[in-house]
Design a protein around this motif. Structure first.
Motif, short mmCIF file in Angstrom:
data_model
loop_
_atom_site.label_atom_id
_atom_site.label_comp_id
_atom_site.label_asym_id
_atom_site.label_seq_id
_atom_site.Cartn_x
_atom_site.Cartn_y
_atom_site.Cartn_z
N PRO A 61 -30.75 15.36 -5.44
CA PRO A 61 -30.57 16.34 -4.36
C PRO A 61 -31.62 16.26 -3.26
N LYS A 62 -32.82 15.74 -3.56
CA LYS A 62 -33.85 15.72 -2.50
C LYS A 62 -33.45 14.74 -1.39
N SER A 63 -32.56 13.79 -1.68
CA SER A 63 -32.07 12.86 -0.65
C SER A 63 -30.57 13.05 -0.42
N MET A 64 -30.10 14.28 -0.56
CA MET A 64 -28.67 14.57 -0.38
C MET A 64 -27.80 13.68 -1.28
N ASN A 65 -28.32 13.42 -2.50
CA ASN A 65 -27.62 12.60 -3.50
C ASN A 65 -27.32 11.18 -3.02
N ALA A 66 -28.22 10.63 -2.21
CA ALA A 66 -28.09 9.22 -1.81
C ALA A 66 -28.22 8.35 -3.06
N PHE A 67 -27.51 7.22 -3.04
CA PHE A 67 -27.53 6.30 -4.18
C PHE A 67 -28.77 5.41 -4.13
N CYS B 236 -22.68 13.51 -1.31
CA CYS B 236 -23.47 12.27 -1.36
C CYS B 236 -23.65 11.71 0.04
N SER B 237 -24.87 11.28 0.36
CA SER B 237 -25.14 10.74 1.71
C SER B 237 -25.10 9.22 1.73
N GLY B 238 -24.42 8.62 0.75
CA GLY B 238 -24.24 7.16 0.76
C GLY B 238 -25.38 6.43 0.11
N SER B 239 -25.57 5.22 0.55
CA SER B 239 -26.63 4.39 -0.01
C SER B 239 -27.99 4.93 0.44
N ASP B 240 -28.96 4.90 -0.43
CA ASP B 240 -30.31 5.30 -0.05
C ASP B 240 -30.78 4.35 1.05
N LEU B 241 -31.22 4.94 2.15
CA LEU B 241 -31.58 4.11 3.30
C LEU B 241 -32.78 3.20 3.00
N ASN B 242 -33.61 3.59 2.04
CA ASN B 242 -34.72 2.70 1.65
C ASN B 242 -34.19 1.43 0.99
N GLY C 123 -20.48 20.34 0.80
CA GLY C 123 -21.43 19.84 1.79
C GLY C 123 -20.93 18.57 2.44
N LYS C 124 -21.71 17.48 2.33
CA LYS C 124 -21.36 16.28 3.06
C LYS C 124 -21.07 15.09 2.14
N ALA C 125 -20.03 14.35 2.51
CA ALA C 125 -19.76 13.05 1.89
C ALA C 125 -19.86 12.04 3.03
N GLY D 124 -20.93 8.12 4.67
CA GLY D 124 -21.09 6.68 4.42
C GLY D 124 -20.50 6.28 3.07
N GLY D 125 -21.36 5.71 2.22
CA GLY D 125 -20.91 5.32 0.88
C GLY D 125 -20.40 6.52 0.08
N GLY D 126 -20.88 7.72 0.42
CA GLY D 126 -20.39 8.94 -0.25
C GLY D 126 -18.93 9.18 0.09
N LEU E 225 -21.76 3.81 13.19
CA LEU E 225 -23.02 4.22 13.84
C LEU E 225 -24.20 3.43 13.30
N MET E 226 -23.99 2.74 12.17
CA MET E 226 -25.04 1.91 11.59
C MET E 226 -24.76 0.43 11.84
N GLY E 227 -23.77 0.17 12.70
CA GLY E 227 -23.41 -1.22 12.99
C GLY E 227 -22.72 -1.89 11.83
N GLY F 40 -18.22 -1.10 2.93
CA GLY F 40 -18.34 -2.31 2.11
C GLY F 40 -18.14 -2.03 0.63
N TRP F 41 -17.95 -0.75 0.30
CA TRP F 41 -17.76 -0.40 -1.12
C TRP F 41 -16.26 -0.28 -1.44
N GLY F 42 -15.43 -0.83 -0.57
CA GLY F 42 -13.98 -0.78 -0.80
C GLY F 42 -13.33 0.44 -0.16
C1 LIG Z 1 -22.59 2.07 2.05
C2 LIG Z 1 -23.24 2.29 3.39
C3 LIG Z 1 -24.09 3.52 3.45
O1 LIG Z 1 -23.87 4.46 2.72
S1 LIG Z 1 -25.35 3.49 4.53
C4 LIG Z 1 -26.04 5.10 4.43
C5 LIG Z 1 -25.23 6.07 5.22
N1 LIG Z 1 -25.82 7.34 5.19
C6 LIG Z 1 -26.62 7.81 6.15
O2 LIG Z 1 -26.93 7.16 7.11
C7 LIG Z 1 -27.11 9.23 5.95
C8 LIG Z 1 -28.32 9.53 6.78
N2 LIG Z 1 -28.62 10.94 6.63
C9 LIG Z 1 -28.11 11.86 7.41
O3 LIG Z 1 -27.35 11.59 8.33
C10 LIG Z 1 -28.52 13.28 7.14
O4 LIG Z 1 -29.65 13.28 6.32
C11 LIG Z 1 -27.38 14.08 6.46
C12 LIG Z 1 -26.85 13.39 5.22
C13 LIG Z 1 -26.26 14.32 7.46
C14 LIG Z 1 -27.94 15.45 5.99
O5 LIG Z 1 -28.54 16.11 7.08
P1 LIG Z 1 -29.37 17.46 6.84
O6 LIG Z 1 -28.52 18.40 6.06
O7 LIG Z 1 -29.89 17.90 8.14
O8 LIG Z 1 -30.55 17.05 5.86
P2 LIG Z 1 -31.79 16.07 6.15
O9 LIG Z 1 -31.45 15.05 7.17
O10 LIG Z 1 -32.98 16.89 6.40
O11 LIG Z 1 -31.91 15.32 4.75
C15 LIG Z 1 -32.57 15.88 3.64
C16 LIG Z 1 -33.41 14.80 3.05
O12 LIG Z 1 -32.53 13.80 2.51
C17 LIG Z 1 -32.89 12.54 3.02
N3 LIG Z 1 -31.71 11.68 3.11
C18 LIG Z 1 -30.50 12.04 3.55
N4 LIG Z 1 -29.66 11.00 3.48
C19 LIG Z 1 -30.37 9.97 2.97
C20 LIG Z 1 -30.07 8.61 2.64
N5 LIG Z 1 -28.83 8.11 2.79
N6 LIG Z 1 -31.03 7.84 2.14
C21 LIG Z 1 -32.28 8.32 1.94
N7 LIG Z 1 -32.62 9.61 2.22
C22 LIG Z 1 -31.69 10.40 2.73
C23 LIG Z 1 -33.48 12.84 4.39
O13 LIG Z 1 -34.27 11.78 4.83
C24 LIG Z 1 -34.27 14.09 4.10
O14 LIG Z 1 -35.45 13.71 3.43
P3 LIG Z 1 -36.87 14.41 3.82
O15 LIG Z 1 -36.67 15.85 3.46
O16 LIG Z 1 -37.05 14.21 5.29
O17 LIG Z 1 -37.88 13.71 2.99
#
Ligand SMILES: CCC(=O)SCCNC(=O)CCNC(=O)[C@H](O)C(C)(C)COP(=O)(O)OP(=O)(O)OC[C@H]1O[C@@H](n2cnc3c(N)ncnc32)[C@H](O)[C@@H]1OP(=O)(O)O
Length: 300
Positions: free
Chosen positions: A66-72, A106-112, A150-152, A154-156, A180-182, A186-188
């Protein structure tokens, strides 16, 4: 003798159905290096995927970061694969609910992980790893529901499409942000989205990175229902009740219904018909069938 042959045939059919269900999309023949990607994913630890199997035959899979919005994270991807294997071996299972801890999906793949895996071969291996896992998830003989709070993103969003149904809570959204990420999914999730909402709507959602709220999701047929509860416990209870309408009844019949539909969804018509025949053969004259006949049911 005839009975012996039929029993053998039935056993072979059951084994074939099981093998088809567990078949992955990618192997070494496609340049996929599973052990290599697993080692890399292991380096990105955090969060967990939890599974509870309830007596009613419904499994609850929780995305728990939950601290990363359930990123993978990497280890969550590995754990998801393990849980799918566990579910493949769960003989009493009929349904599955997937939801995220902390009132968001889930916010998809962990951006790290995304940043650290920016090399072409790593990206391809991760893509094939997740496609294999989510394809096996989709083929489980369990009726599956993504409970979107909440939010699903990218990968979510892609994960929700690997389920048979989606239920959304008030104020929730599904969004394919890949553009938006170019990227593209890719997960089907792209291919599955086309099958759920059709190619025109899928193209709009991907090329517009459109926010799909509950109303639009219902309109597109992406969601079945907007639940009334917004809190985790209430929403889960509602999702359980919704799913129970379809999981009520003998395990063998519910699982067979899902398998017939999975075949129809994925296979060319003739292969789907043969699969349906094979699955029908596992039920005909079986306990559920004989008990129903003995009751001389009328379906008024
Ligand atoms: C398969 C391809 C993929 O899935 S690529 C990844 C696609 N996902 C993203 O780009 C999501 C990026 N995150 C966001 O847009 C926002 O954080 C969303 C999910 C909309 C939530 O916004 P909001 O409710 O304002 O919360 P916030 O931004 O303060 O986030 C809370 C903490 O969670 C983290 N978080 C969120 N998403 C990710 C992620 N995908 N990977 C790693 N960390 C993530 C934020 O950085 C934030 O952390 P912190 O509190 O700043 O330490």
């Amino acid at each position: 003798m005839v009975i012996f042959i039929w029993k053998n045939l039935l056993q072979t059919t059951k084994e074939r159905i099981l093998q088809q269900r567990r078949m992955s999309v990618y192997s070494q023949a496609h340049g996929y290096e599973e052990e290599l990607i697993k080692k890399k994913l292991q380096q990105f630890a955090g969060g967990s995927i939890n599974l509870t199997k309830e007596d009613n035959g419904i499994g609850i899979l929780t995305l728990n970061n939950p601290k990363s919005m359930n990123a993978f994270t990497g280890t969550m991807m590995l754990e998801l694969q393990e849980k799918v294997t566990e579910l493949e071996n769960w003989k009493d299972g009929k349904g599955l609910i997937i939801y995220g801890a902390g009132n968001t999906f889930c916010s998809g793949s962990d951006l790290n992980v995304v940043k650290a895996m920016s090399k072409f071969q790593d990206g391809m291996n991760m893509c094939m790893f997740m496609q294999n896992t989510l394809t096996r998830l989709m083929r489980l003989p369990l009726i599956s529901v993504a409970l979107v709070q909440g939010k699903a993103i990218g990968g979510g969003a892609e994960l929700t499409t690997a389920c048979d149904f989606r239920l959304m809570t008030p104020g929730s959204e599904i969004r394919f942000v890949h553009k938006l990420m170019g990227l593209v999914p890719g997960w089907g999730g792209g291919a599955r989205l086309v099958r759920i909402v059709g190619s025109r709507a899928a193209l709009q959602l991907l090329s517009g990175a459109t926010r799909v709220d509950t109303e639009r999701a219902l309109h597109l047929g992406l969601s079945e229902e907007t639940l009334s509860s917004s809190d985790e416990a209430g929403a889960l209870e509602e999702a359980r009740a919704w799913l129970s309408q379809y999981t009520e009844g003998p395990v063998s019949v519910i699982r067979a219904a899902k398998e017939v539909v999975a075949g129809g969804r994925e296979l060319p018509l003739e292969a789907a018909l043969r699969t349906e025949k094979d699955i029908f053969g596992t039920l005909w004259g079986g306990p559920a069938n004989l008990q129903a006949l003995a009751r001389s049911l009328k379906h008024k």
